[in-house]
Design a protein around this motif. Structure first.
Motif, short mmCIF file in Angstrom:
data_model
loop_
_atom_site.label_atom_id
_atom_site.label_comp_id
_atom_site.label_asym_id
_atom_site.label_seq_id
_atom_site.Cartn_x
_atom_site.Cartn_y
_atom_site.Cartn_z
N MET A 1 0.85 -1.17 0.00
CA MET A 1 0.00 0.00 0.00
C MET A 1 0.90 1.24 0.00
SD MET A 1 -2.76 1.32 2.91
CE MET A 1 -3.22 -0.33 3.31
N ASN A 2 0.59 2.18 -0.90
CA ASN A 2 1.35 3.42 -0.94
C ASN A 2 1.05 4.27 0.28
OD1 ASN A 2 2.66 2.94 -3.37
ND2 ASN A 2 1.01 3.83 -4.57
N GLU A 3 2.05 4.99 0.74
CA GLU A 3 1.83 5.82 1.91
C GLU A 3 1.06 7.08 1.55
OE1 GLU A 3 5.57 6.97 3.69
OE2 GLU A 3 6.48 7.26 1.74
N VAL A 4 0.33 7.58 2.52
CA VAL A 4 -0.38 8.84 2.41
C VAL A 4 0.02 9.65 3.63
CG1 VAL A 4 -2.61 10.00 2.27
CG2 VAL A 4 -2.32 7.74 1.22
N LEU A 5 0.67 10.78 3.39
CA LEU A 5 1.16 11.63 4.46
C LEU A 5 0.52 13.00 4.39
CD1 LEU A 5 5.01 10.89 4.22
CD2 LEU A 5 3.30 9.75 5.68
N ALA A 6 -0.17 13.40 5.45
CA ALA A 6 -0.65 14.77 5.56
C ALA A 6 0.46 15.56 6.26
CB ALA A 6 -1.94 14.83 6.37
N PHE A 7 0.74 16.76 5.76
CA PHE A 7 1.86 17.51 6.33
C PHE A 7 1.50 18.97 6.48
CE2 PHE A 7 2.28 18.07 1.82
CZ PHE A 7 2.84 19.32 1.64
N ASP A 8 2.26 19.61 7.38
CA ASP A 8 2.08 21.04 7.62
C ASP A 8 3.43 21.62 8.04
OD1 ASP A 8 0.32 23.40 7.92
OD2 ASP A 8 0.93 23.26 10.02
N TRP A 9 3.79 22.74 7.44
CA TRP A 9 5.01 23.46 7.77
C TRP A 9 4.65 24.59 8.71
CZ3 TRP A 9 5.91 28.63 7.21
CH2 TRP A 9 7.22 29.07 7.47
N GLY A 10 5.48 24.81 9.72
CA GLY A 10 5.38 25.97 10.59
C GLY A 10 6.78 26.56 10.74
N THR A 11 6.90 27.73 11.29
CA THR A 11 8.21 28.38 11.35
C THR A 11 9.24 27.58 12.12
OG1 THR A 11 7.47 29.71 13.22
CG2 THR A 11 7.30 30.71 11.03
N THR A 12 8.80 26.75 13.07
CA THR A 12 9.75 25.96 13.85
C THR A 12 9.43 24.47 13.83
OG1 THR A 12 8.46 26.20 15.89
CG2 THR A 12 10.17 27.87 15.45
N ILE A 13 8.53 24.06 12.91
CA ILE A 13 8.07 22.68 12.93
C ILE A 13 7.63 22.23 11.54
CG2 ILE A 13 5.70 23.37 13.51
CD1 ILE A 13 5.52 20.86 15.29
N VAL A 14 7.89 20.98 11.25
CA VAL A 14 7.27 20.28 10.12
C VAL A 14 6.55 19.10 10.75
CG1 VAL A 14 7.63 18.91 8.03
CG2 VAL A 14 9.01 20.98 8.41
N GLY A 15 5.25 19.05 10.56
CA GLY A 15 4.45 17.96 11.10
C GLY A 15 4.03 17.02 10.00
N VAL A 16 4.05 15.72 10.30
CA VAL A 16 3.66 14.70 9.33
C VAL A 16 2.72 13.72 10.02
CG1 VAL A 16 4.46 12.88 7.78
CG2 VAL A 16 5.88 14.93 8.12
N LEU A 17 1.56 13.51 9.42
CA LEU A 17 0.59 12.55 9.91
C LEU A 17 0.43 11.45 8.88
CD1 LEU A 17 -1.67 11.75 11.99
CD2 LEU A 17 -3.24 13.05 10.52
#
Length: 150
Positions: A1-17
């Motif tokens: 199964m191919n991965e699905v990553l939701a992401f968000d950049w912030g000034t001090t953070i990169v978040g990955v779900l």
């Protein structure tokens, strides 16, 4: 199964779900943010964002000192563009309409209630980032099921 990553950049953070496992990872500080950017840009499958085309992806390219014309391995689904095109289908010869922000778009399609932040999310910055990743992922899942309508 191919991965699905939701992401968000912030000034001090990169978040990955990870959308399949619902495991959230906060990459904080310069070195970790680079690690998070590499994870997103090297993903094989789908990456999901809200306004990532205009903001988050260019920031990740900057972190890695890459040109924005570089290709990424994955498909990028920007839920701002997708939801805006559903609510306000573009007219030929006109500029597309970019609708409201993430919170308002999430409330319109899903409702106001967002689940409790998972254990391990340590502070307000991470909680805000997790919320953004979570809401983009929830919109994406609903869209993939064909459940987003005007």
């Amino acid at each position: 199964m191919n991965e699905v990553l939701a992401f968000d950049w912030g000034t001090t953070i990169v978040g990955v779900l990870d959308v399949h496992t619902e495991i959230y990872t906060a990459y904080r500080g310069a070195a970790k943010m680079i690690e998070g950017a590499k994870r997103v840009l090297s993903a094989e499958g789908t990456i999901v964002s809200f306004n990532g085309t205009a903001c988050d992806l260019p920031r990740l390219f900057d972190l890695l000192q890459l040109c924005e014309t570089e290709t990424i391995k994955s498909t990028h689904d920007d839920m701002l563009i997708i939801t805006s095109n559903i609510r306000w289908p573009p007219d030929p010869g006109t500029d597309p309409i970019n609708g409201p922000g993430l919170d308002a778009t999430y409330a319109y399609y899903i409702g106001d209630e967002v689940p409790t932040v998972p254990r391990g999310v340590t502070d307000e910055c991470e909680a805000d980032n997790w919320h953004d990743c979570y809401m983009a992922a929830a919109l994406w899942k609903k869209w993939k099921r064909g459940e987003l309508a005007r």
